[in-house]
Design an enzyme around this catalytic site. Structure first.
Site, PDB file in Angstrom:
ATOM      1  N   LYS A 109       0.847  -1.185   0.000  1.00  0.00           N
ATOM      2  CA  LYS A 109       0.000   0.000   0.000  1.00  0.00           C
ATOM      3  C   LYS A 109       0.894   1.251   0.000  1.00  0.00           C
ATOM      4  O   LYS A 109       1.961   1.262   0.629  1.00  0.00           O
ATOM      5  CB  LYS A 109      -0.898  -0.037   1.230  1.00  0.00           C
ATOM      6  CG  LYS A 109      -2.029   0.964   1.267  1.00  0.00           C
ATOM      7  CD  LYS A 109      -2.907   0.660   2.478  1.00  0.00           C
ATOM      8  CE  LYS A 109      -4.041   1.645   2.649  1.00  0.00           C
ATOM      9  NZ  LYS A 109      -4.871   1.302   3.838  1.00  0.00           N
ATOM     10  N   SER A 190      -9.681   1.294   2.884  1.00  0.00           N
ATOM     11  CA  SER A 190      -8.768   2.109   2.095  1.00  0.00           C
ATOM     12  C   SER A 190      -7.730   1.302   1.318  1.00  0.00           C
ATOM     13  O   SER A 190      -7.100   1.822   0.399  1.00  0.00           O
ATOM     14  CB  SER A 190      -8.034   3.108   3.003  1.00  0.00           C
ATOM     15  OG  SER A 190      -7.164   2.459   3.915  1.00  0.00           O
ATOM     16  N   SER A 214     -10.218  -1.335   6.787  1.00  0.00           N
ATOM     17  CA  SER A 214      -9.494  -1.065   5.552  1.00  0.00           C
ATOM     18  C   SER A 214      -8.753  -2.259   4.973  1.00  0.00           C
ATOM     19  O   SER A 214      -8.251  -2.188   3.857  1.00  0.00           O
ATOM     20  CB  SER A 214      -8.499   0.084   5.772  1.00  0.00           C
ATOM     21  OG  SER A 214      -9.194   1.304   5.910  1.00  0.00           O
TER      22      SER A 214
END
Length: 517
Positions: A109, A190, A214
């Site tokens: 990420k 996310s 997330s």
């Protein structure tokens, strides 16, 4: 600039090698969805090289990230990935294998710091091009283990903590990530890009981060496995934070074994000492269960879950496991209010510290400056929604608000732990099994996210471990179920998740549909 634009065209030889390893013919419209067990076996026997594996995934990124299906799952590609794969192949040929992750590609990420040419930005325009001079702790562990950092994934900007009416999977730098099962629908956030990269076969493994949902939501909604480990079991050092009280990184993969293998590689020394043996070993163990709790509170809201829980009830009862059926599962409202107060306070404290520790430019290394930067850049920085959370964090007084924050922290944890402990401690259940999230919703920049329901809150706030895995489909949209247990119960949860994976057999590769059938 997207480095993936520099990639070579499809390497037919790499695809042929992968096809030979799986024993299945390669098809132009059906790439090889390799799992880690197959990859490890092929690497060990010499049928596959890390170079060929990395080439395959780089080709898939080049084909479908900004072209083809335009998934926008990847922000930056590691220009050194092939060279690193070649070096790791040479190590293997010389008899050195660092770990089970040796030569396997991992996507990170884009809020995770790396000491290379890939910026660490959280998707924000204010951090565009920001390079860090050291790896996050988990990245250093992965490199030491021989994993190849393949790319950085798009995300909901600032890990989906920038403003109200946010759009999951959207960032100023990465654009809008798409769900590969139905391209008009959300990937959730996310860790949207991490999940989509795995789901769309752009990588074998990925790392996401979670504050509340997330990892669990994008994994469930994209039809893959995600693990949110016990609080403190993975180091958060170097990860752009929301709040240290709840932030944690975790693995995302297409099956439970692969996720467990990746989790093994990022555990802290304390966690390793608690687990004593690699967590990936747990996947092949028969779970020793006495009692499980099945949450049936969402059967009416998402009818595809009802037959899943009926099937699991029959399975557990046939094996002599006591089953508790819960028709009600509702987190107290005050828990969410207390959680938000904690997140806003710690966002102010923790993010500003990261910005300064990692040498972000002085004109954007405080909340006041970030807010001003976004206001000056307007739509280019803010896109389709606002920055209310940044503004609220800028208004926090870390001294004057400390007592209220401490009370909110204690209250949120107490409420979350009480909700789970009623069953895990008082009633002695080995695990709670419940729907992860509702199905994906259409991407709508005008209305923001259209969440149906989600169940990640209690485990996220309490720091208890949870795993989501594919369970069913609503049409072509995946649905996941979660298993939740007491802190440090990952071995039990992984063996249970693997058993559920075998029982439900619900994983399906995405169809990349442009409209629902």
């Amino acid at each position: 600039m997207f480095l993936c634009r520099r990639l070579l065209t499809v390497n037919v030889l790499a695809l042929a090698v992968l096809s030979a390893c799986s024993g299945e013919p390669a098809q132009e419209d059906q790439p090889q969805w390799m799992d880690a067990r197959t990859a490890l076996n092929a690497l060990n026997t010499g049928e596959l090289s890390s170079q060929a594996l990395v080439t395959y995934y780089l080709n898939n990124i080049a084909r479908d990230n900004r072209q083809g299906h335009e998934l926008a799952a990847i922000i930056d590609v590691n220009a050194q990935a092939l060279a690193q794969a070649q070096a790791l192949d040479a190590e293997r040929a010389a008899g050195t294998v660092r770990s089970a992750l040796h030569g396997l590609p991992v996507v990170l990420k884009a809020n995770i710091a790396t000491a290379d040419d890939m910026p660490t930005t959280a998707g924000a325009l204010a951090l565009q091009g920001h390079l860090t001079n050291r790896d996050a702790a988990l990245v250093a562990q992965l490199r030491d283990a021989g994993a190849i950092i393949l790319a950085k994934a798009n995300l909901s900007e600032w890990a989906n903590f920038r403003g109200e009416d946010s759009i999951s999977g959207w960032s100023a730098l990465g654009g809008q990530t798409l769900n590969p099962h139905l391209l008009t629908h959300t990937p959730c956030g996310s860790s949207a890009g991490s999940a989509v990269a795995v789901a769309a076969d752009m990588t074998l493994l990925a790392i996401g981060t979670e504050t509340d949902g997330s990892i669990m939501c994008p994994a469930a909604i994209n039809g893959i496995v995600g693990i949110k480990p016990t609080r403190g079991s993975v180091s958060g050092e170097g990860i752009i934070p929301i709040a240290s009280a709840q932030d944690i990184a975790g693995p995302m993969a297409r099956n439970v074994f692969d996720a467990a293998l990746l989790l093994d590689g990022i555990l802290t020394p304390e966690a390793r000492s608690r687990f004593q043996q690699p967590l990936s070993y747990s996947v092949d163990q028969v779970p020793d269960l006495q009692k499980v709790v099945l949450v049936r509170a969402y059967d009416a809201r998402e009818s595809a879950f009802a037959p899943v829980f009926d099937q699991l009830t029959d399975m557990f009862e046939s094996r002599g496991v006591e089953v508790v059926q819960l028709a009600d599962w509702q987190a107290p409202r005050e828990m969410g209010a207390a959680e938000f107060e904690v997140l806003i306070y710690e966002f102010r404290r923790d993010l500003e510290q990261w910005l300064q520790d990692y040498d972000v430019a002085e004109d954007v290394n405080t909340f006041a400056e970030l807010v001003a930067f976004n206001n000056t850049r307007g739509e280019a920085a803010l896109g389709p929604f606002g920055q209310e959370y940044l503004e609220q964090a800028a208004a926090v007084d870390l001294v004057a608000d400390q007592a209220s924050y401490q009370q909110a922290l204690a209250s949120s944890r107490q409420l979350a732990e009480a909700m789970l402990n009623e069953y895990l401690q008082v009633q002695g259940a080995d695990a709670i099994i419940l729907p992860s999230y509702s199905k994906a919703w259409p991407i709508d920049p005008d209305s923001g996210d259209g969440f149906g329901f989600g169940t990640s809150g209690p485990a996220a706030i309490s720091g208890y471990p949870s795993i989501t895995l594919p369970a069913a489909f609503n049409g072509i949209l995946p649905l996941g179920i979660s298993v939740v247990g007491l802190p440090w119960s990952e071995p039990t949860l992984l063996s249970l998740a693997a058993e559920l994976e075998r029982e439900l057999d619900a994983y399906q590769a995405p169809q990349f549909a442009t409209a629902a059938p």
